[in-house]
Design an enzyme around this catalytic site. Structure first.
Site, PDB file in Angstrom:
ATOM      1  N   ASN A   4       0.869  -1.174   0.000  1.00  0.00           N
ATOM      2  CA  ASN A   4       0.000   0.000   0.000  1.00  0.00           C
ATOM      3  C   ASN A   4       0.910   1.230   0.000  1.00  0.00           C
ATOM      4  O   ASN A   4       1.484   1.582   1.023  1.00  0.00           O
ATOM      5  CB  ASN A   4      -0.884  -0.036   1.254  1.00  0.00           C
ATOM      6  CG  ASN A   4      -1.886   1.092   1.277  1.00  0.00           C
ATOM      7  OD1 ASN A   4      -1.858   1.993   0.420  1.00  0.00           O
ATOM      8  ND2 ASN A   4      -2.767   1.058   2.251  1.00  0.00           N
ATOM      9  N   ARG A  85      -2.290  -2.169  -3.616  1.00  0.00           N
ATOM     10  CA  ARG A  85      -3.557  -1.486  -3.385  1.00  0.00           C
ATOM     11  C   ARG A  85      -3.574  -0.249  -4.275  1.00  0.00           C
ATOM     12  O   ARG A  85      -2.663   0.583  -4.224  1.00  0.00           O
ATOM     13  CB  ARG A  85      -3.650  -1.071  -1.926  1.00  0.00           C
ATOM     14  CG  ARG A  85      -4.906  -0.302  -1.679  1.00  0.00           C
ATOM     15  CD  ARG A  85      -4.994   0.228  -0.291  1.00  0.00           C
ATOM     16  NE  ARG A  85      -6.261   0.936  -0.163  1.00  0.00           N
ATOM     17  CZ  ARG A  85      -6.549   1.746   0.830  1.00  0.00           C
ATOM     18  NH1 ARG A  85      -5.689   1.944   1.776  1.00  0.00           N
ATOM     19  NH2 ARG A  85      -7.704   2.356   0.861  1.00  0.00           N
ATOM     20  N   HIS A 174     -13.132   1.764  -0.241  1.00  0.00           N
ATOM     21  CA  HIS A 174     -13.087   0.672   0.753  1.00  0.00           C
ATOM     22  C   HIS A 174     -13.572  -0.651   0.168  1.00  0.00           C
ATOM     23  O   HIS A 174     -13.957  -1.556   0.912  1.00  0.00           O
ATOM     24  CB  HIS A 174     -13.980   0.982   1.981  1.00  0.00           C
ATOM     25  CG  HIS A 174     -13.448   2.034   2.895  1.00  0.00           C
ATOM     26  ND1 HIS A 174     -14.283   2.912   3.551  1.00  0.00           N
ATOM     27  CD2 HIS A 174     -12.192   2.350   3.275  1.00  0.00           C
ATOM     28  CE1 HIS A 174     -13.547   3.734   4.292  1.00  0.00           C
ATOM     29  NE2 HIS A 174     -12.274   3.410   4.124  1.00  0.00           N
ATOM     30  N   ARG A 235     -13.333  14.107   7.985  1.00  0.00           N
ATOM     31  CA  ARG A 235     -14.120  14.483   6.811  1.00  0.00           C
ATOM     32  C   ARG A 235     -15.569  14.736   7.192  1.00  0.00           C
ATOM     33  O   ARG A 235     -16.126  14.030   8.036  1.00  0.00           O
ATOM     34  CB  ARG A 235     -14.082  13.371   5.752  1.00  0.00           C
ATOM     35  CG  ARG A 235     -12.723  13.163   5.166  1.00  0.00           C
ATOM     36  CD  ARG A 235     -12.764  12.097   4.064  1.00  0.00           C
ATOM     37  NE  ARG A 235     -11.433  11.561   3.868  1.00  0.00           N
ATOM     38  CZ  ARG A 235     -11.142  10.266   3.739  1.00  0.00           C
ATOM     39  NH1 ARG A 235     -12.108   9.365   3.750  1.00  0.00           N
ATOM     40  NH2 ARG A 235      -9.908   9.880   3.561  1.00  0.00           N
ATOM     41  N   GLU A 378      -7.705  -6.159   4.665  1.00  0.00           N
ATOM     42  CA  GLU A 378      -7.533  -5.796   3.257  1.00  0.00           C
ATOM     43  C   GLU A 378      -6.314  -6.490   2.649  1.00  0.00           C
ATOM     44  O   GLU A 378      -6.326  -6.853   1.477  1.00  0.00           O
ATOM     45  CB  GLU A 378      -7.431  -4.275   3.123  1.00  0.00           C
ATOM     46  CG  GLU A 378      -8.782  -3.611   3.394  1.00  0.00           C
ATOM     47  CD  GLU A 378      -8.699  -2.121   3.663  1.00  0.00           C
ATOM     48  OE1 GLU A 378      -9.074  -1.351   2.790  1.00  0.00           O
ATOM     49  OE2 GLU A 378      -8.260  -1.742   4.752  1.00  0.00           O
TER      50      GLU A 378
END
Ligand code: ADP
Length: 390
Positions: A4, A85, A174, A235, A378
């Protein structure tokens, strides 16, 4: 290897497949700055070294050499494939793919869809490809799982050419986590993926809700960017877009700066004026801090709104799954959300809910919809897709 890559960091996990056993994991931080930090887990112990790592290519070199130095691998050849990723696949990528030159060119063409993330992802891919040219590199995309959304769910009600000419639509993110949870739920309940009908609440620093019908994503709360949907650590989630122009005018700031504040200074942090970290808010709230409690409630209300709507959209969810940092760890927040779903016969079991970071059914046996905590993974999902494409 599951990778990642961010703008100044590179996270990795080395997994033995198909057993999915984690061999080692680590992170390179502050790439391109002075005093870069390389850390790796060797026999469960974290080993850290500090040096100047000027670019991602050098980070990959150091990482692979450290694997040999710590006797984790004997040679580069032991790495059979690298899964990367990738944050955005545009509207052409609906599953993981081998990253060849044509794919790199495509990703460069869509870079404007996610410049802050896709750029660094590509730098990481290129660095690994150069150092491991004989190995297959696989792209695992955050947006891919959501490509099954129907038009009515992914289209915004804006002039149609915004979509047809400029690719403005809901993409969702996601996806790797939502896909992992869907597969894991099928295993737990011993059913086929096609028979899975659930709502997933991935609540971490970033957070999104996903409606899974017949094993496929049919709607999700994040949109054109990860800013849409529920309030998150920093956010805002959904707001009236007219606020942007209004605040830009009042503050005499460019729109870009206001959007930056919606990304970095809003959500938990904005409402609480205290912290973006759920742990801080949970403890401040317990001590009576009104704004900390409000930040949690503002989010929980909207999460419950999405779950209610998705429960209806998929024609009745059999389960609601909590995952990611907050979903897996914050029992208070799970309770807060579940209590807002009582109209649907949702009943959380306080004793079962008293857990952290484990896979567990947390609803009462009498609950009309099951509630589960399922830790996401993940990296395992990336490794699975990589293996299947080798
Ligand atoms: P991301 O991957 O999006 O950066 P994570 O999935 O790691 O985020 O989630 C981070 C969030 O999980 C933080 O808000 C953190 O406070 C929260 N978290 C972790 N452990 C706990 C806990 N024990 N109680 C409450 N929140 C927790």
């Amino acid at each position: 290897m599951a990778v990642n890559a961010g703008s100044s960091s590179l996270k990795f996990q080395l997994l033995e497949m198909p057993t999915e056993k984690l061999i080692t994991s680590g992170i390179v931080e502050r790439i391109g700055m002075s005093k870069s930090i390389f850390s790796i887990k060797v026999n469960g112990e974290k080993i850290e070294s500090i040096s100047d790592i000027p670019n991602h290519g050098e980070a990959v070199n150091i990482l692979l050499n450290q694997l040999i130095e710590h006797d984790i691998i004997a040679s580069y050849e032991e790495i059979a494939g690298v899964g990367h990723r990738v944050v955005h696949g545009g509207d052409r990528i609906s599953k993981s793919v081998v990253i060849d030159d044509e794919m790199i060119q495509y990703l460069e063409e869509i870079i404007d869809l996610a410049p802050l993330h896709l750029g660094p992802n590509l730098i990481g891919i290129k660095a690994f490809k150069e150092i491991l040219p004989n190995v297959k590199h696989i792209g695992v995309f955050d947006t891919a799982f959501h490509q099954t959304m129907p038009e009515e769910a992914f289209l915004y009600a804006v002039p149609y050419d915004w979509y047809s000419h400029y690719k403005v639509r809901k993409y969702g993110f996601h996806g790797t986590s939502h896909k992992f949870i869907t597969q894991r739920f099928a295993e737990i309940e011993n059913k086929k993926i096609e028979d899975v009908n659930i709502v997933i609440a991935h609540i971490g620093n970033g957070a999104s809700i996903c409606a899974v019908k017949n094993g496929q994503s049919i709607d999700t709360s994040m949109g054109f960017t990860p800013l849409e949907g529920i309030p998150m650590g920093t956010r805002s989630g959904n707001i009236d877009p007219a606020v942007v122009e209004y605040m830009a005018k009042i503050k005499n700031k460019p729109v870009k700066e206001i959007i930056n504040q919606l990304n970095k200074l809003s959500g938990y942090l904005g409402v609480s004026n205290l912290s973006s970290d759920s742990r801080d808010l949970v403890s401040a709230s317990a001590k009576g801090d009104h704004q900390a409690k409000l930040a949690i409630d503002v989010q929980a209300k909207r999460i419950a709104d999405y779950i209610s709507s998705y429960h209806n959209y998929i024609g009745g969810a059999e389960a609601i799954i909590f995952t990611a940092g907050i979903g897996e760890n914050a029992k208070e927040t799970r309770k807060n959300i579940s209590d807002r779903l009582k109209t649907f016969g949702v009943e959380i079991d306080d004793e079962r809910n008293d857990c952290r970071g484990v896979e567990r059914l947390i609803s009462k046996d009498s609950s009309a919809i099951k509630l589960y905590v399922i830790p996401t993974n993940e990296e395992v999902m990336i490794a699975r897709d990589t293996l299947s494409l080798l």
